[in-house]
Design a protein around this motif. Structure first.
Motif, PDB file in Angstrom:
ATOM      1  N   PRO A  37       0.825  -1.206   0.000  1.00 20.48           N
ATOM      2  CA  PRO A  37       0.000   0.000   0.000  1.00 20.48           C
ATOM      3  C   PRO A  37       0.860   1.257   0.000  1.00 20.48           C
ATOM      4  CG  PRO A  37      -0.897  -1.605   1.523  1.00 20.48           C
ATOM      5  CD  PRO A  37       0.428  -2.152   1.071  1.00 20.48           C
ATOM      6  N   SER A  38       0.487   2.217  -0.835  1.00 16.17           N
ATOM      7  CA  SER A  38       1.265   3.460  -0.952  1.00 16.17           C
ATOM      8  C   SER A  38       0.915   4.403   0.191  1.00 16.17           C
ATOM      9  CB  SER A  38       0.975   4.123  -2.309  1.00 16.17           C
ATOM     10  OG  SER A  38       1.272   3.237  -3.374  1.00 16.17           O
ATOM     11  N   VAL A  39       1.276   3.989   1.392  1.00 12.56           N
ATOM     12  CA  VAL A  39       0.948   4.757   2.599  1.00 12.56           C
ATOM     13  C   VAL A  39       2.194   4.812   3.492  1.00 12.56           C
ATOM     14  CG1 VAL A  39      -0.578   4.981   4.588  1.00 12.56           C
ATOM     15  CG2 VAL A  39      -1.415   3.904   2.479  1.00 12.56           C
ATOM     16  N   GLY A  51       3.366   0.927   4.285  1.00 16.83           N
ATOM     17  CA  GLY A  51       2.557  -0.140   3.724  1.00 16.83           C
ATOM     18  C   GLY A  51       1.302  -0.444   4.519  1.00 16.83           C
ATOM     19  N   GLN A  52       1.037  -1.751   4.693  1.00 19.81           N
ATOM     20  CA  GLN A  52      -0.224  -2.191   5.297  1.00 19.81           C
ATOM     21  C   GLN A  52      -0.393  -1.694   6.721  1.00 19.81           C
ATOM     22  OE1 GLN A  52      -2.388  -3.960   3.316  1.00 19.81           O
ATOM     23  NE2 GLN A  52      -3.893  -3.609   4.903  1.00 19.81           N
ATOM     24  N   ILE A  53       0.669  -1.726   7.508  1.00 17.42           N
ATOM     25  CA  ILE A  53       0.578  -1.273   8.893  1.00 17.42           C
ATOM     26  C   ILE A  53       0.263   0.219   8.950  1.00 17.42           C
ATOM     27  CG2 ILE A  53       1.894  -0.953  11.018  1.00 17.42           C
ATOM     28  CD1 ILE A  53       3.386  -3.493  10.419  1.00 17.42           C
ATOM     29  N   ALA A  54       0.881   0.994   8.079  1.00 20.73           N
ATOM     30  CA  ALA A  54       0.609   2.430   8.036  1.00 20.73           C
ATOM     31  C   ALA A  54      -0.823   2.697   7.605  1.00 20.73           C
ATOM     32  CB  ALA A  54       1.591   3.105   7.074  1.00 20.73           C
ATOM     33  N   ALA A  96      -9.415  -0.210  10.705  1.00 15.58           N
ATOM     34  CA  ALA A  96      -8.262  -0.251  11.605  1.00 15.58           C
ATOM     35  C   ALA A  96      -8.568  -1.063  12.866  1.00 15.58           C
ATOM     36  CB  ALA A  96      -7.847   1.173  11.973  1.00 15.58           C
ATOM     37  N   GLN A  97      -9.761  -0.866  13.416  1.00 11.72           N
ATOM     38  CA  GLN A  97     -10.129  -1.577  14.642  1.00 11.72           C
ATOM     39  C   GLN A  97     -10.309  -3.077  14.406  1.00 11.72           C
ATOM     40  OE1 GLN A  97     -13.635   0.583  15.848  1.00 11.72           O
ATOM     41  NE2 GLN A  97     -12.451   2.171  16.923  1.00 11.72           N
ATOM     42  N   SER A  98     -10.863  -3.430  13.250  1.00 12.98           N
ATOM     43  CA  SER A  98     -11.105  -4.850  12.972  1.00 12.98           C
ATOM     44  C   SER A  98      -9.825  -5.616  12.682  1.00 12.98           C
ATOM     45  CB  SER A  98     -12.071  -4.990  11.788  1.00 12.98           C
ATOM     46  OG  SER A  98     -11.493  -4.473  10.601  1.00 12.98           O
ATOM     47  N   HIS A  99      -8.764  -4.912  12.302  1.00 12.84           N
ATOM     48  CA  HIS A  99      -7.503  -5.577  11.957  1.00 12.84           C
ATOM     49  C   HIS A  99      -6.395  -5.265  12.958  1.00 12.84           C
ATOM     50  CE1 HIS A  99      -9.638  -5.573   8.052  1.00 12.84           C
ATOM     51  NE2 HIS A  99      -9.001  -6.701   7.842  1.00 12.84           N
ATOM     52  N   ALA A 100      -6.749  -4.745  14.128  1.00 17.42           N
ATOM     53  CA  ALA A 100      -5.732  -4.360  15.105  1.00 17.42           C
ATOM     54  C   ALA A 100      -4.879  -5.547  15.535  1.00 17.42           C
ATOM     55  CB  ALA A 100      -6.399  -3.717  16.327  1.00 17.42           C
ATOM     56  N   ASP A 101      -5.525  -6.667  15.848  1.00  7.03           N
ATOM     57  CA  ASP A 101      -4.778  -7.859  16.281  1.00  7.03           C
ATOM     58  C   ASP A 101      -3.898  -8.398  15.164  1.00  7.03           C
ATOM     59  OD1 ASP A 101      -5.908  -7.688  18.777  1.00  7.03           O
ATOM     60  OD2 ASP A 101      -7.515  -9.128  18.342  1.00  7.03           O
ATOM     61  N   GLU A 102      -4.421  -8.408  13.969  1.00  5.56           N
ATOM     62  CA  GLU A 102      -3.642  -8.908  12.824  1.00  5.56           C
ATOM     63  C   GLU A 102      -2.430  -8.014  12.567  1.00  5.56           C
ATOM     64  OE1 GLU A 102      -4.162  -9.749   8.020  1.00  5.56           O
ATOM     65  OE2 GLU A 102      -5.878  -9.136   9.234  1.00  5.56           O
ATOM     66  N   ASP A 103      -2.610  -6.699  12.689  1.00  6.38           N
ATOM     67  CA  ASP A 103      -1.486  -5.777  12.490  1.00  6.38           C
ATOM     68  C   ASP A 103      -0.407  -5.996  13.544  1.00  6.38           C
ATOM     69  OD1 ASP A 103      -2.715  -4.686  10.310  1.00  6.38           O
ATOM     70  OD2 ASP A 103      -3.550  -2.971  11.381  1.00  6.38           O
ATOM     71  N   ARG A 104      -0.832  -6.200  14.791  1.00  2.41           N
ATOM     72  CA  ARG A 104       0.144  -6.442  15.856  1.00  2.41           C
ATOM     73  C   ARG A 104       0.920  -7.723  15.592  1.00  2.41           C
ATOM     74  NH1 ARG A 104      -0.085  -9.841  19.610  1.00  2.41           N
ATOM     75  NH2 ARG A 104      -2.325 -10.184  19.304  1.00  2.41           N
ATOM     76  N   ARG A 105       0.212  -8.776  15.167  1.00  5.37           N
ATOM     77  CA  ARG A 105       0.873 -10.043  14.881  1.00  5.37           C
ATOM     78  C   ARG A 105       1.870  -9.901  13.733  1.00  5.37           C
ATOM     79  NH1 ARG A 105       0.006 -13.490  11.070  1.00  5.37           N
ATOM     80  NH2 ARG A 105      -2.001 -12.554  10.483  1.00  5.37           N
ATOM     81  N   ARG A 106       1.475  -9.185  12.689  1.00  7.24           N
ATOM     82  CA  ARG A 106       2.378  -9.001  11.550  1.00  7.24           C
ATOM     83  C   ARG A 106       3.610  -8.208  11.940  1.00  7.24           C
ATOM     84  NH1 ARG A 106      -1.209  -7.793   6.090  1.00  7.24           N
ATOM     85  NH2 ARG A 106      -2.250  -9.821   5.981  1.00  7.24           N
ATOM     86  N   ARG A 107       3.406  -7.197  12.782  1.00  5.55           N
ATOM     87  CA  ARG A 107       4.556  -6.404  13.215  1.00  5.55           C
ATOM     88  C   ARG A 107       5.517  -7.256  14.031  1.00  5.55           C
ATOM     89  NH1 ARG A 107       3.839  -0.610  16.086  1.00  5.55           N
ATOM     90  NH2 ARG A 107       2.868  -0.270  14.061  1.00  5.55           N
TER      91      ARG A 107
END
Length: 224
Positions: A37-39, A51-54, A96-107
């Motif tokens: 993602p261009s973020v 990217g995705q986390i941003a 953002a709220q629905s993917h918070a756990d997934e973002d933490r795991r990816r990080r």
């Protein structure tokens, strides 16, 4: 030799490719995806997210998140004020709220993978520098851990606990290798001196010459 890369900077997503064997190959990112993602975002602590986390934290940190920058190129600031609608903000917050756990795991996966890669590279260089001076058992164990880390990163990077344990074991082994190298260097610099005794001027005393305490009797005769 350094390789040139091609960057496709898209409004929504971007990709990077390199020529390999005469064919373009898209480089995967840290999340093993071909498109990013261009973020870009900046957190309150100064950390840079890409990217995705941003993208996922954009709604919670809108003032420090940059996205869709390409479509604003060449436009005036006054022309884009109405681009962000309330509905879009609400959607981004929910995403953002629905993917918070997934973002933490990816990080966590990315951080563990990067740390393990760095430790494996450092210890590998230690082994190369030590060569035959590295203890055989430690060398074999280090090579085994390096192999396991790289296999895990490739086949199962989501096993963060195992990856961290392997990295910790390898790091401790690296400390031992560094200590052994230091001890060897110290021992090598404290070896016995050779070359025999020296004269007062600092040079070696010729063979057969007596020590400093030896006294030789001689007769003196004056010639006329």
């Amino acid at each position: 030799m350094a390789k040139a890369v091609g960057i496709d900077l898209g409004t929504t997503n971007s990709a990077v490719a390199v020529m390999e064997g005469g064919k373009p190959t898209v480089i995967v990112n840290a999340e093993c995806a071909r498109a990013t993602p261009s973020v870009v975002a900046y957190t309150k602590t100064g950390e840079i997210l890409v990217g995705q986390i941003a993208k996922r934290q954009a709604a919670l940190n809108p003032e420090n998140t940059i996205y869709s920058a390409k479509r604003f190129i060449g436009r005036r600031y006054s022309e884009v004020q109405e681009e962000i609608k309330k509905e879009e903000i609400d959607r981004m917050v929910a995403d953002a709220q629905s993917h918070a756990d997934e973002d933490r795991r990816r990080r966590e996966e990315v951080e563990a993978r990067n740390q393990a890669d760095a430790i494996a590279y450092q210890v590998e260089r230690q082994l190369q520098e030590l060569g035959d001076r590295a203890p055989a058992n430690d060398k074999a164990r280090a090579e085994q851990l390096i192999s396991e880390i790289r296999r895990l990163v490739k086949d199962n990077p989501s096993d963060v606990a195992r990856l961290r344990q392997l990295a910790s074991d390898l790091q401790q082994l690296g400390y031992g290798l560094a200590s052994a190298a230091y001890s060897q260097a110290e021992a090598g610099g404290a070896g016995p001196q050779t070359g025999g005794t020296q004269t007062a001027g600092g040079g070696p005393r010729p063979e057969g010459a007596g020590g400093g305490d030896e006294v030789i009797d001689a007769e003196f005769k004056e010639s006329k």
